[in-house]
Design an enzyme around this catalytic site. Structure first.
Site, PDB file in Angstrom:
ATOM      1  N   SER A 276       7.212  -2.715 -45.422  1.00 42.59           N
ATOM      2  CA  SER A 276       6.011  -2.123 -44.816  1.00 42.59           C
ATOM      3  C   SER A 276       4.878  -2.262 -45.822  1.00 42.59           C
ATOM      4  CB  SER A 276       6.214  -0.636 -44.529  1.00 42.59           C
ATOM      5  OG  SER A 276       7.361  -0.417 -43.770  1.00 42.59           O
TER       6      SER A 276
ATOM      7  N   LYS B  76       2.668   5.833 -49.548  1.00 43.13           N
ATOM      8  CA  LYS B  76       2.099   4.477 -49.556  1.00 43.13           C
ATOM      9  C   LYS B  76       1.641   4.077 -48.154  1.00 43.13           C
ATOM     10  CE  LYS B  76       5.131   1.599 -48.803  1.00 43.13           C
ATOM     11  NZ  LYS B  76       5.814   0.914 -47.716  1.00 43.13           N
TER      12      LYS B  76
ATOM     13  N   LYS C  49       3.411  -0.768 -37.537  1.00 41.87           N
ATOM     14  CA  LYS C  49       4.203   0.063 -38.457  1.00 41.87           C
ATOM     15  C   LYS C  49       3.354   1.183 -39.043  1.00 41.87           C
ATOM     16  CE  LYS C  49       7.372   1.510 -41.293  1.00 41.87           C
ATOM     17  NZ  LYS C  49       8.553   2.272 -40.880  1.00 41.87           N
TER      18      LYS C  49
HETATM   19  P1  NAD Z   1      14.033   1.005 -51.887  1.00 43.17           P
HETATM   20  O1  NAD Z   1      13.098   1.441 -52.966  1.00 43.17           O
HETATM   21  O2  NAD Z   1      15.313   1.730 -51.671  1.00 43.17           O
HETATM   22  O3  NAD Z   1      14.413  -0.572 -52.073  1.00 43.17           O
HETATM   23  C1  NAD Z   1      13.528  -1.551 -52.534  1.00 43.17           C
HETATM   24  C2  NAD Z   1      14.347  -2.567 -53.308  1.00 43.17           C
HETATM   25  O4  NAD Z   1      13.495  -3.633 -53.737  1.00 43.17           O
HETATM   26  C3  NAD Z   1      14.999  -1.989 -54.581  1.00 43.17           C
HETATM   27  O5  NAD Z   1      16.370  -2.308 -54.574  1.00 43.17           O
HETATM   28  C4  NAD Z   1      14.278  -2.711 -55.716  1.00 43.17           C
HETATM   29  O6  NAD Z   1      15.121  -2.940 -56.845  1.00 43.17           O
HETATM   30  C5  NAD Z   1      13.922  -4.025 -55.034  1.00 43.17           C
HETATM   31  N1  NAD Z   1      12.839  -4.731 -55.719  1.00 43.17           N
HETATM   32  C6  NAD Z   1      11.635  -4.244 -56.126  1.00 43.17           C
HETATM   33  N2  NAD Z   1      10.933  -5.227 -56.744  1.00 43.17           N
HETATM   34  C7  NAD Z   1      11.709  -6.330 -56.727  1.00 43.17           C
HETATM   35  C8  NAD Z   1      11.542  -7.663 -57.224  1.00 43.17           C
HETATM   36  N3  NAD Z   1      10.433  -8.012 -57.860  1.00 43.17           N
HETATM   37  N4  NAD Z   1      12.526  -8.547 -57.012  1.00 43.17           N
HETATM   38  C9  NAD Z   1      13.674  -8.200 -56.381  1.00 43.17           C
HETATM   39  N5  NAD Z   1      13.899  -6.949 -55.895  1.00 43.17           N
HETATM   40  C10 NAD Z   1      12.919  -6.029 -56.077  1.00 43.17           C
HETATM   41  O7  NAD Z   1      13.156   0.983 -50.562  1.00 43.17           O
HETATM   42  P2  NAD Z   1      13.681   0.991 -49.033  1.00 43.17           P
HETATM   43  O8  NAD Z   1      13.776   2.405 -48.583  1.00 43.17           O
HETATM   44  O9  NAD Z   1      14.817   0.051 -48.872  1.00 43.17           O
HETATM   45  O10 NAD Z   1      12.357   0.411 -48.307  1.00 43.17           O
HETATM   46  C11 NAD Z   1      12.001  -0.977 -48.341  1.00 43.17           C
HETATM   47  C12 NAD Z   1      10.787  -1.158 -47.432  1.00 43.17           C
HETATM   48  O11 NAD Z   1      11.118  -0.749 -46.100  1.00 43.17           O
HETATM   49  C13 NAD Z   1       9.562  -0.325 -47.855  1.00 43.17           C
HETATM   50  O12 NAD Z   1       8.399  -1.052 -47.610  1.00 43.17           O
HETATM   51  C14 NAD Z   1       9.654   0.883 -46.940  1.00 43.17           C
HETATM   52  O13 NAD Z   1       8.383   1.481 -46.731  1.00 43.17           O
HETATM   53  C15 NAD Z   1      10.238   0.283 -45.674  1.00 43.17           C
HETATM   54  N6  NAD Z   1      11.020   1.194 -44.818  1.00 43.17           N
HETATM   55  C16 NAD Z   1      11.918   2.079 -45.345  1.00 43.17           C
HETATM   56  C17 NAD Z   1      12.617   2.935 -44.491  1.00 43.17           C
HETATM   57  C18 NAD Z   1      13.605   3.959 -45.004  1.00 43.17           C
HETATM   58  O14 NAD Z   1      13.969   4.873 -44.248  1.00 43.17           O
HETATM   59  N7  NAD Z   1      14.077   3.875 -46.234  1.00 43.17           N
HETATM   60  C19 NAD Z   1      12.423   2.852 -43.110  1.00 43.17           C
HETATM   61  C20 NAD Z   1      11.550   1.901 -42.606  1.00 43.17           C
HETATM   62  C21 NAD Z   1      10.845   1.074 -43.469  1.00 43.17           C
END
Ligand code: NAD
Length: 283
Positions: A94, A237, A169
């Protein structure tokens, strides 16, 4: 299909798992101990985003924020420098709708396809492969990605052109944030006024106030279990994306602005890595 998956967090891990179980060959970055089970299931750990891009036909991103996506796409050892034409990049993170248009133009200039396809449904939806997927981009790119989306989600919509998935979104996140604040106020009111909030929640679930937020987050608020889930700092964010766009559009979003302020306070209280239902702690 050879699929690259970059961003193996709360959401990315189960999403990648479904693609492996569907028989695809997965190339992953960054594999940490918490995502090592994906390699045990047959996926390949790569040393960089560039290596993922070299080995895959389709590259999926599931990263926290706009700067992370920019870095992984265009930074040192990133996906795009040196990429061969014909690959499809799908950003399921997102992030900013405006930045998305710029990223897509730069990717398409290399002869590759780009889709934005953020999701809703949380960790529960990711694990159950029932995510809502909101895509933006060319219809032929969407058709190419659809069989993969069907392994991760249920309600799959091409909203419009590139960036429109991210706009949907942000709209989703406004509804969820204001709903969390409404449920927080209702349950705090019930408790302070002397009724059992758990019984109130149960009663409200049968009426017009019912919502997924009341059901799932209402329960978390009552039990005070705030393990993420969706980290509060990520929802903060998303509201910042809403307010940035509102400023450019000269659009008033008064309640979104107010909940963003409450989230500022939640971050200041050290709640950023708790579930977003912990917003109730600000009250
Ligand atoms: P999270 O923080 O659990 O996971 C993000 C992952 O990205 C981490 O494992 C991190 O190590 C990895 N990462 C960061 N920088 C990196 C890089 N340079 N190279 C490789 N890996 C890297 O976040 P999440 O909850 O999985 O959310 C991911 C996205 O989905 C976000 O944009 C969030 O807003 C969106 N989202 C999350 C949810 C939820 O309920 N968790 C629901 C819908 C949407």
């Amino acid at each position: 299909m050879k699929i690259g998956f970059i961003g193996l967090g709360v959401m990315g891990r189960p999403m990648a798992q479904h693609l492996i179980e569907a028989g695809h060959e997965l190339y992953l970055y960054r594999v940490k101990p918490v995502s090592a089970h994906l390699v045990e299931s047959g996926a390949t750990a790569c040393a960089s985003a560039a290596e993922v891009a070299r080995l895959s036909e389709v590259i999926i991103l599931m990263l926290p924020d706009t700067p992370d996506v920019e870095h992984v796409l265009f930074g040192k050892d990133g996906v795009v420098p040196g990429i061969k034409p014909g690959k499809l990049i799908i950003d399921m993170s997102s992030i900013s709708p405006l930045a998305t248009k710029d990223f897509a133009a730069r990717v398409e200039a290399c002869g590759c396809d780009y889709l934005d396809a953020p999701v809703s449904g949380g960790e529960v939806g990711a694990k159950a492969a029932s995510l809502t997927i909101m895509a933006g981009g060319r219809p032929d790119f969407f058709e190419r990605a659809k069989p993969l989306f069907e392994k991760m989600g249920k309600n799959i919509t091409l909203i419009g052109g590139v960036g429109d998935g991210q706009i949907a979104k942000v709209a989703n996140q406004i509804v969820v944030a204001l709903n969390i604040q409404a449920v927080s106020e209702a349950l705090s009111f019930a408790r302070k006024a002397g009724a059992d909030p758990a019984t109130v929640r149960k009663a409200l679930m049968g009426g017009f106030a019912a919502s997924r937020v009341l059901e799932v987050h209402g329960e978390r608020m009552i039990n005070e279990t705030f393990e993420p889930g969706f980290r509060l700092r990520l929802h903060h964010k998303d509201l910042s994306l809403a307010m940035d766009s509102a400023r450019l559009l000269e659009l008033m979003l008064p309640n979104t602005a107010m909940v963003q302020q409450l989230m500022n306070s939640a971050l200041a209280k050290g709640l950023g890595d708790k579930d977003h239902s912990a917003l109730i702690e600000v009250l």
